[in-house]
Scaffold this active site. Structure first.
Site, PDB file in Angstrom:
ATOM      1  N   TYR A   1      -2.015   6.865   6.311  1.00  0.00           N
ATOM      2  CA  TYR A   1      -1.685   8.073   5.539  1.00  0.00           C
ATOM      3  C   TYR A   1      -0.716   8.986   6.305  1.00  0.00           C
ATOM      4  CZ  TYR A   1      -5.324   6.650   2.277  1.00  0.00           C
ATOM      5  OH  TYR A   1      -6.072   5.956   1.351  1.00  0.00           O
TER       6      TYR A   1
ATOM      7  N   GLY B   1       0.837  -1.199   0.000  1.00  0.00           N
ATOM      8  CA  GLY B   1       0.000   0.000   0.000  1.00  0.00           C
ATOM      9  C   GLY B   1       0.871   1.248   0.000  1.00  0.00           C
TER      10      GLY B   1
END
Ligand SMILES: CC(C)(COP(=O)(O)OP(=O)(O)OC[C@H]1O[C@@H](n2cnc3c(N)ncnc32)[C@H](O)[C@@H]1OP(=O)(O)O)[C@@H](O)C(=O)NCCC(=O)NCCS
Length: 173
Positions: free
Chosen positions: A153, A122
């Site tokens: 994130y 990811g």
């Protein structure tokens, strides 16, 4: 250890970051065809049913295929992630960004198949997308994080509410 090396330290993968400019670029190279390899692509001719399967696998609600096609066509950058075993390719990750082509881009639909999560893929997918945006001189990159992925994130340098700025939404009644 550099970013790519540390990401792909599992058996059967080695780094080849200088190939990242082409539309279909191999992040990993292996001489033996029987060893799976991961590669990234910016091509948009993705089988939308395969993409739907990927989104199903993480429990996302289904969206009309014709709208997904339109969203991809009108995205600024699309980065997909594939596993190749011999001649078979499997879509294992997807991300895209919309943009005003000058200042701003917004990232959407970041997904990695559950079988491949937790391996740094990811992060690699996001790095590829951000790199493509930076190559286009985009300096303001935003996204909307589901609550359970805020730390994912943050680990990539995204900040929630910088200078108190709040994301705001409008929905039809
Ligand atoms: C979110 C998602 C893309 C992460 O992909 P992944 O391949 O599992 O992530 P990685 O293995 O690259 O993880 C990178 C780092 O983020 C961390 N991380 C991964 N998922 C996380 C999560 N849900 N919450 C907090 N941290 C997370 C990892 O621990 C790792 O940390 P490290 O660099 O300190 O080791 C993947 O879990 C996914 O597709 N989830 C379902 C779809 C989704 O929610 N998408 C986001 C919509 S906003």
């Amino acid at each position: 250890m550099g970013f790519w090396k540390s990401l792909f330290s599992s058996p059967g993968v080695t780094a080849a970051p200088n190939q990242a400019q082409s539309s279909r670029f191999v992040a990993e190279a292996e001489s033996s065809l029987s060893v799976p390899r991961i590669f990234f692509s910016t091509e948009r001719d993705i089988d939308l049913y395969e993409l739907e399967e990927l989104c199903d696998a993480v429990g996302w609600s289904r969206r009309p295929i014709r709208k997904v096609r339109k969203a991809i066509q009108h995205s600024f950058i699309v980065v997909s992630m594939w596993e190749q075993r011999d001649t078979r390719r499997r879509l294992i990750g997807f991300s895209r960004a919309t943009s005003d082509h000058a200042f701003n881009a917004t990232i959407w639909d970041v997904v990695v198949h559950p079988d491949y999560q937790g391996k740094g893929l990811g992060k690699a997918l996001m790095k590829q997308l951000i790199k493509k945006l930076r190559n286009e001189d985009i300096s303001n990159v935003t996204l909307f994080a589901d609550p359970h992925v805020v730390n994912f994130y943050k680990g990539l340098g995204f900040m929630p509410d910088p200078e108190g700025i709040k994301g705001m939404f409008w929905y039809p009644d």
